[in-house]
Motif scaffolding. Structure first.
Motif, PDB file in Angstrom:
ATOM      1  N   VAL A 251      -1.608  96.029  11.136  1.00  0.00           N
ATOM      2  CA  VAL A 251      -1.395  96.976  12.245  1.00  0.00           C
ATOM      3  C   VAL A 251      -0.051  97.678  12.070  1.00  0.00           C
ATOM      4  O   VAL A 251       0.056  98.902  12.193  1.00  0.00           O
ATOM      5  N   GLN A 252       0.998  96.884  11.754  1.00  0.00           N
ATOM      6  CA  GLN A 252       2.342  97.431  11.573  1.00  0.00           C
ATOM      7  C   GLN A 252       2.357  98.459  10.441  1.00  0.00           C
ATOM      8  O   GLN A 252       2.953  99.524  10.550  1.00  0.00           O
ATOM      9  N   LYS A 255       0.825 101.605  11.556  1.00  0.00           N
ATOM     10  CA  LYS A 255       1.749 102.279  12.491  1.00  0.00           C
ATOM     11  C   LYS A 255       2.848 103.012  11.711  1.00  0.00           C
ATOM     12  O   LYS A 255       3.242 104.127  12.061  1.00  0.00           O
ATOM     13  N   GLY A 262      -0.420 105.825  15.550  1.00  0.00           N
ATOM     14  CA  GLY A 262      -1.782 105.317  15.337  1.00  0.00           C
ATOM     15  C   GLY A 262      -2.684 106.415  14.794  1.00  0.00           C
ATOM     16  O   GLY A 262      -2.295 107.581  14.712  1.00  0.00           O
ATOM     17  N   ASN A 276     -10.746  94.151  17.151  1.00  0.00           N
ATOM     18  CA  ASN A 276      -9.439  94.103  17.830  1.00  0.00           C
ATOM     19  C   ASN A 276      -8.391  94.933  17.108  1.00  0.00           C
ATOM     20  O   ASN A 276      -7.516  95.529  17.745  1.00  0.00           O
ATOM     21  N   ILE A 277      -8.508  94.984  15.776  1.00  0.00           N
ATOM     22  CA  ILE A 277      -7.571  95.815  15.001  1.00  0.00           C
ATOM     23  C   ILE A 277      -7.777  97.285  15.385  1.00  0.00           C
ATOM     24  O   ILE A 277      -6.817  98.031  15.556  1.00  0.00           O
ATOM     25  N   ALA A 280      -5.840  98.221  18.291  1.00  0.00           N
ATOM     26  CA  ALA A 280      -4.390  98.161  18.098  1.00  0.00           C
ATOM     27  C   ALA A 280      -3.866  99.348  17.294  1.00  0.00           C
ATOM     28  O   ALA A 280      -2.681  99.676  17.390  1.00  0.00           O
ATOM     29  N   ILE A 281      -4.730  99.997  16.527  1.00  0.00           N
ATOM     30  CA  ILE A 281      -4.195 101.047  15.644  1.00  0.00           C
ATOM     31  C   ILE A 281      -4.735 102.455  15.932  1.00  0.00           C
ATOM     32  O   ILE A 281      -4.412 103.403  15.230  1.00  0.00           O
ATOM     33  N   ASN A 302     -10.435  94.466  24.865  1.00  0.00           N
ATOM     34  CA  ASN A 302      -9.343  94.534  25.828  1.00  0.00           C
ATOM     35  C   ASN A 302      -9.515  95.803  26.668  1.00  0.00           C
ATOM     36  O   ASN A 302      -9.210  96.904  26.227  1.00  0.00           O
ATOM     37  N   LEU A 305      -6.490  98.160  27.271  1.00  0.00           N
ATOM     38  CA  LEU A 305      -6.196  99.130  26.196  1.00  0.00           C
ATOM     39  C   LEU A 305      -7.175 100.302  26.243  1.00  0.00           C
ATOM     40  O   LEU A 305      -6.804 101.443  26.022  1.00  0.00           O
TER      41      LEU A 305
END
Ligand SMILES: [Zn+2]
Length: 371
Positions: A251-252, A255, A262, A276-277, A280-281, A302, A305
């Protein structure tokens, strides 16, 4: 006069049928008698298909493998298949017979098959959304497939083979490239300059996604657990590649590539493992488009989100007739050649299927059916 012509055609049809029964010409086909492992697939001599009035018979020159073949072979709850069943959805070949109501196609035409089957009558078909048809089916799933020397298909499911592609290359197009086209263009509405993340580069749909996204002017990030696949993805245009097995923080890392914002679109063919990834991205207001669940069909979402970042989740299945038409036009205009992992002899179908099941391929796995 028309009635006389029709009667003549009907009589000819009956004679053809009787002649066919008498002759009972045989062909080689990859069939299953029951659901299960690779051992269920056998190449057998069976009777050639007979075209009805709206069908054409293709002499299948090349076919290509899809994950769908695995689902069909293993069986799924709710999936009813008449046994013995011929596997295979993709094909390129030559028209060798045509039913009495077939028009616009001639014997000898070189064609590719759109394997999507729809009723043509329901609300969604009327909307032009054939892959949302209430009785949507696929050649090789809901009717006998293309891993055979001959296949009978509705005539409106075949289109001229792009002349710059050979049969092996053309057979690699239909299912994967229309699926990727619909995901990116019709569902996620990709625009030039947007950033697309594609998980697990190597599969047919993922690679089609990479090629089509580059064609549309996108920046593309791809992931894989194989450095070799990542380097090959760079060769065909991937802007950034990440090995998700060896990177400290996936993810980092995404980013950083996107300067913290993202990606605009996540192109997901995997399902549960990457879900889930995806959240997050993807950037605020971004889109997640999903066409498969090879890593599992159930995942937690989630919801915070989802609403706070105003995300759009898009499901996608194969394509409409218009998706197929647009894809073919775009591919031909760019003279795009589909990525092919390997071209295999028909009798080596087990090795080819094993390779796909183990996810070792980079591109479409093609079967040479007849010369
Ligand atoms: Zn329909």
């Amino acid at each position: 006069m028309k009635r006389v012509q029709q009667m003549a055609r009907d009589i000819e049809g009956v004679f053809k049928f009787i002649f066919h029964l008498k002759e009972s010409r045989q062909m080689k086909a990859a069939v299953i008698d029951k659901h299960g492992g690779l051992e269920c697939v056998r190449i057998e001599n069976i009777a050639e298909p007979i075209a009805n009035e709206n069908e054409v018979i293709l002499d299948v020159r090349s076919a290509a493998l899809n994950h769908l073949d695995i689902w069909v072979r293993k069986g799924r709850p709710g999936l009813k298949i008449e046994m013995p069943h011929i596997l295979g959805s993709d094909a390129a070949g030559v028209v060798v017979e045509a039913g009495s109501k077939v028009h616009g196609i001639s014997i000898g035409d070189e064609v590719i098959l759109n394997p999507g089957l729809s009723c043509g009558y329901c609300e969604n078909c009327y909307r032009g959304q054939q892959s949302q048809c209430a009785s949507f089916g696929v050649v090789g799933m809901t009717r006998p497939g293309t891993f055979a020397e001959k296949v009978a298909v509705p005539f409106y499911n075949v289109r001229p083979k792009p002349s710059y592609l050979d049969f092996d290359q053309a057979a690699a197009l239909p299912l994967a490239y229309q699926t990727a086209w619909r995901m990116l263009m019709s569902r996620a509405k990709l625009k030039a300059g947007e950033t697309v993340l594609i998980h697990g580069i190597g599969g047919g749909v993922a690679l089609a996604g990479l090629q089509l996204a580059k064609l549309a002017g996108a920046e593309v990030i791809v992931t894989s657990s194989s450095d070799d696949k990542l380097s090959r993805a760079r060769e065909i245009g991937a802007d950034y590649t990440i090995n998700y097995k060896t990177v400290d923080n996936l993810v980092q890392s995404i980013k950083e590539i996107t300067h913290g914002r993202g990606v605009d679109i996540v192109f997901d063919t995997a399902g549960a493992e990457t879900w889930n990834i995806d959240f997050a991205i993807v950037r605020r207001g971004g889109r997640i488009v999903l066409c498969g669940t090879t890593t599992g069909a159930e995942a937690r979402t989630n919801l915070q989100l989802l609403y706070w970042n105003q995300l759009t989740i898009l499901g996608s299945t194969m394509g409409s007739n218009e998706d197929f038409r647009q894809m073919l036009k775009a591919v031909a205009a760019a003279k795009l050649v589909p990525v092919i992992d390997s071209i295999n002899l028909f009798e080596n179908i087990h090795d080819a299927m094993r390779k796909m099941e183990e996810g070792e391929q980079f591109g479409k796995i093609v079967l040479k059916i007849s010369k």
